[in-house]
Design a protein around this motif. Structure first.
Motif, PDB file in Angstrom:
ATOM      1  N   LEU A  73      54.633  38.368  41.968  1.00 26.61           N
ATOM      2  CA  LEU A  73      54.803  37.449  43.104  1.00 26.61           C
ATOM      3  C   LEU A  73      55.312  36.087  42.647  1.00 26.61           C
ATOM      4  CD1 LEU A  73      51.631  38.370  45.177  1.00 26.61           C
ATOM      5  CD2 LEU A  73      54.001  38.772  45.834  1.00 26.61           C
ATOM      6  N   LYS A  74      54.851  35.613  41.487  1.00 29.10           N
ATOM      7  CA  LYS A  74      55.339  34.331  40.957  1.00 29.10           C
ATOM      8  C   LYS A  74      56.820  34.412  40.634  1.00 29.10           C
ATOM      9  CE  LYS A  74      50.977  32.609  39.145  1.00 29.10           C
ATOM     10  NZ  LYS A  74      50.178  32.354  37.930  1.00 29.10           N
ATOM     11  N   LYS A  75      57.272  35.573  40.108  1.00 29.52           N
ATOM     12  CA  LYS A  75      58.693  35.753  39.803  1.00 29.52           C
ATOM     13  C   LYS A  75      59.537  35.697  41.065  1.00 29.52           C
ATOM     14  CE  LYS A  75      58.221  38.501  35.615  1.00 29.52           C
ATOM     15  NZ  LYS A  75      58.357  39.846  35.020  1.00 29.52           N
ATOM     16  N   ARG A  76      58.957  36.098  42.196  1.00 32.35           N
ATOM     17  CA  ARG A  76      59.678  36.079  43.465  1.00 32.35           C
ATOM     18  C   ARG A  76      59.572  34.730  44.161  1.00 32.35           C
ATOM     19  NH1 ARG A  76      58.233  41.072  42.397  1.00 32.35           N
ATOM     20  NH2 ARG A  76      59.545  42.811  42.998  1.00 32.35           N
ATOM     21  N   GLY A  77      58.906  33.750  43.534  1.00 31.09           N
ATOM     22  CA  GLY A  77      58.865  32.396  44.067  1.00 31.09           C
ATOM     23  C   GLY A  77      57.697  32.087  44.994  1.00 31.09           C
ATOM     24  N   HIS A  78      56.689  32.932  45.040  1.00 31.79           N
ATOM     25  CA  HIS A  78      55.530  32.675  45.890  1.00 31.79           C
ATOM     26  C   HIS A  78      54.510  31.830  45.135  1.00 31.79           C
ATOM     27  CE1 HIS A  78      56.687  35.486  49.051  1.00 31.79           C
ATOM     28  NE2 HIS A  78      57.048  36.318  48.090  1.00 31.79           N
ATOM     29  N   GLN A  79      53.755  31.012  45.870  1.00 31.57           N
ATOM     30  CA  GLN A  79      52.646  30.271  45.293  1.00 31.57           C
ATOM     31  C   GLN A  79      51.419  31.179  45.374  1.00 31.57           C
ATOM     32  OE1 GLN A  79      51.895  26.544  47.167  1.00 31.57           O
ATOM     33  NE2 GLN A  79      50.253  25.992  45.769  1.00 31.57           N
ATOM     34  N   VAL A  80      50.848  31.541  44.224  1.00 32.49           N
ATOM     35  CA  VAL A  80      49.825  32.581  44.166  1.00 32.49           C
ATOM     36  C   VAL A  80      48.517  32.021  43.641  1.00 32.49           C
ATOM     37  CG1 VAL A  80      49.275  34.861  43.238  1.00 32.49           C
ATOM     38  CG2 VAL A  80      51.640  34.255  43.677  1.00 32.49           C
ATOM     39  N   LYS A  81      47.414  32.455  44.269  1.00 35.06           N
ATOM     40  CA  LYS A  81      46.077  32.136  43.786  1.00 35.06           C
ATOM     41  C   LYS A  81      45.257  33.410  43.733  1.00 35.06           C
ATOM     42  CE  LYS A  81      45.312  27.406  45.267  1.00 35.06           C
ATOM     43  NZ  LYS A  81      44.471  26.534  46.079  1.00 35.06           N
ATOM     44  N   ARG A  82      44.346  33.461  42.776  1.00 31.74           N
ATOM     45  CA  ARG A  82      43.434  34.599  42.698  1.00 31.74           C
ATOM     46  C   ARG A  82      42.244  34.291  43.612  1.00 31.74           C
ATOM     47  NH1 ARG A  82      41.851  38.476  38.045  1.00 31.74           N
ATOM     48  NH2 ARG A  82      40.077  39.482  39.036  1.00 31.74           N
TER      49      ARG A  82
ATOM     50  N   LYS B 215      34.562  47.652  47.942  1.00 33.33           N
ATOM     51  CA  LYS B 215      33.653  48.011  49.035  1.00 33.33           C
ATOM     52  C   LYS B 215      34.279  49.026  49.979  1.00 33.33           C
ATOM     53  CE  LYS B 215      31.076  43.741  49.146  1.00 33.33           C
ATOM     54  NZ  LYS B 215      30.721  42.573  49.919  1.00 33.33           N
ATOM     55  N   GLY B 216      33.518  50.049  50.316  1.00 30.08           N
ATOM     56  CA  GLY B 216      33.965  51.044  51.282  1.00 30.08           C
ATOM     57  C   GLY B 216      35.047  51.974  50.776  1.00 30.08           C
ATOM     58  N   ARG B 217      35.234  52.003  49.467  1.00 33.05           N
ATOM     59  CA  ARG B 217      36.306  52.824  48.900  1.00 33.05           C
ATOM     60  C   ARG B 217      35.785  53.789  47.841  1.00 33.05           C
ATOM     61  NH1 ARG B 217      40.750  50.068  50.857  1.00 33.05           N
ATOM     62  NH2 ARG B 217      40.356  47.893  51.310  1.00 33.05           N
ATOM     63  N   GLY B 218      34.516  54.111  47.915  1.00 30.08           N
ATOM     64  CA  GLY B 218      33.939  55.060  46.977  1.00 30.08           C
ATOM     65  C   GLY B 218      33.904  54.543  45.554  1.00 30.08           C
ATOM     66  N   GLY B 219      33.822  53.230  45.374  1.00 24.90           N
ATOM     67  CA  GLY B 219      33.770  52.635  44.040  1.00 24.90           C
ATOM     68  C   GLY B 219      35.117  52.446  43.386  1.00 24.90           C
ATOM     69  N   LYS B 220      36.195  52.840  44.051  1.00 25.29           N
ATOM     70  CA  LYS B 220      37.538  52.697  43.476  1.00 25.29           C
ATOM     71  C   LYS B 220      38.088  51.306  43.795  1.00 25.29           C
ATOM     72  CE  LYS B 220      38.414  57.412  43.267  1.00 25.29           C
ATOM     73  NZ  LYS B 220      38.843  58.611  43.511  1.00 25.29           N
ATOM     74  N   ALA B 221      38.717  50.699  42.818  1.00 26.11           N
ATOM     75  CA  ALA B 221      39.248  49.349  42.977  1.00 26.11           C
ATOM     76  C   ALA B 221      40.597  49.385  43.692  1.00 26.11           C
ATOM     77  CB  ALA B 221      39.411  48.683  41.616  1.00 26.11           C
ATOM     78  N   VAL B 222      40.810  48.374  44.526  1.00 26.14           N
ATOM     79  CA  VAL B 222      42.076  48.197  45.235  1.00 26.14           C
ATOM     80  C   VAL B 222      42.455  46.732  45.128  1.00 26.14           C
ATOM     81  CG1 VAL B 222      43.204  48.284  47.494  1.00 26.14           C
ATOM     82  CG2 VAL B 222      41.615  50.067  46.850  1.00 26.14           C
ATOM     83  N   THR B 223      43.706  46.445  44.818  1.00 27.08           N
ATOM     84  CA  THR B 223      44.205  45.083  44.762  1.00 27.08           C
ATOM     85  C   THR B 223      44.757  44.717  46.130  1.00 27.08           C
ATOM     86  OG1 THR B 223      44.766  45.371  42.440  1.00 27.08           O
ATOM     87  CG2 THR B 223      45.785  43.528  43.580  1.00 27.08           C
ATOM     88  N   LEU B 224      44.274  43.605  46.705  1.00 26.79           N
ATOM     89  CA  LEU B 224      44.689  43.161  48.027  1.00 26.79           C
ATOM     90  C   LEU B 224      45.554  41.918  47.918  1.00 26.79           C
ATOM     91  CD1 LEU B 224      41.279  43.447  49.905  1.00 26.79           C
ATOM     92  CD2 LEU B 224      43.140  45.089  49.898  1.00 26.79           C
ATOM     93  N   VAL B 225      46.643  41.869  48.682  1.00 25.14           N
ATOM     94  CA  VAL B 225      47.536  40.721  48.726  1.00 25.14           C
ATOM     95  C   VAL B 225      47.548  40.226  50.167  1.00 25.14           C
ATOM     96  CG1 VAL B 225      49.866  39.881  48.303  1.00 25.14           C
ATOM     97  CG2 VAL B 225      48.940  41.712  46.884  1.00 25.14           C
ATOM     98  N   LYS B 226      47.049  38.997  50.378  1.00 30.05           N
ATOM     99  CA  LYS B 226      46.945  38.428  51.730  1.00 30.05           C
ATOM    100  C   LYS B 226      47.695  37.107  51.798  1.00 30.05           C
ATOM    101  CE  LYS B 226      42.327  40.299  52.381  1.00 30.05           C
ATOM    102  NZ  LYS B 226      40.922  40.002  52.611  1.00 30.05           N
TER     103      LYS B 226
END
Length: 123
Positions: free
Chosen positions: A111-120, A55-66
């Motif tokens: 992120l998992k390799k760095r020890g973070h608990q990750v969810k999609r 959204k708001g990026r001209g149809g280009k995909a962006v991966t967000l990490v929050k």
């Protein structure tokens, strides 16, 4: 002529020739600021959420990490490592790492390799 009380209400010393810029809150040199370090690490539930947005990026995909509980410098370093792992550009804005392109799976693995608990997050 302004009175001393009026000058104090402006916030005090903002620059010192000895130390450079001064923090307006704790009145320390910015390199030794204590208030920025206390508020730098956001409180969260300990889960890093990775999503894809167009959204708001001209149809280009962006991966967000929050939700990464790191200070600004460590977050920027992590963003640099993730961008290098994906072979693309990106940025860090307001505590969110943005990686150009659809790299959700690669980012989650890194992120998992760095020890973070990750969810999609998202679809």
């Amino acid at each position: 002529m302004k009175s001393l009380r009026d000058l104090a209400s402006l916030g005090g010393l903002v620059y010192s020739t000895d130390h450079g810029r001064m923090c307006p809150d704790c009145r320390q040199p910015q390199a030794q600021c204590v208030c920025k370090r206390a508020a730098a690490i956001p409180a969260g539930d300990g889960i890093v959420r990775v999503s894809r947005e167009t959204k708001g990026r001209g149809g280009k995909a962006v991966t967000l990490v929050k939700g990464v509980a790191l200070d600004a410098d460590a977050l920027a370093l992590l963003g640099k490592e993730l961008k290098a792992a994906c072979g693309s550009g990106g940025t860090v804005k307001d505590g969110v790492i943005e990686v150009q392109g659809d790299h959700v799976e690669r980012v989650m693995e890194a992120l998992k390799k760095r020890g973070h608990q990750v969810k999609r997050a998202g679809g």
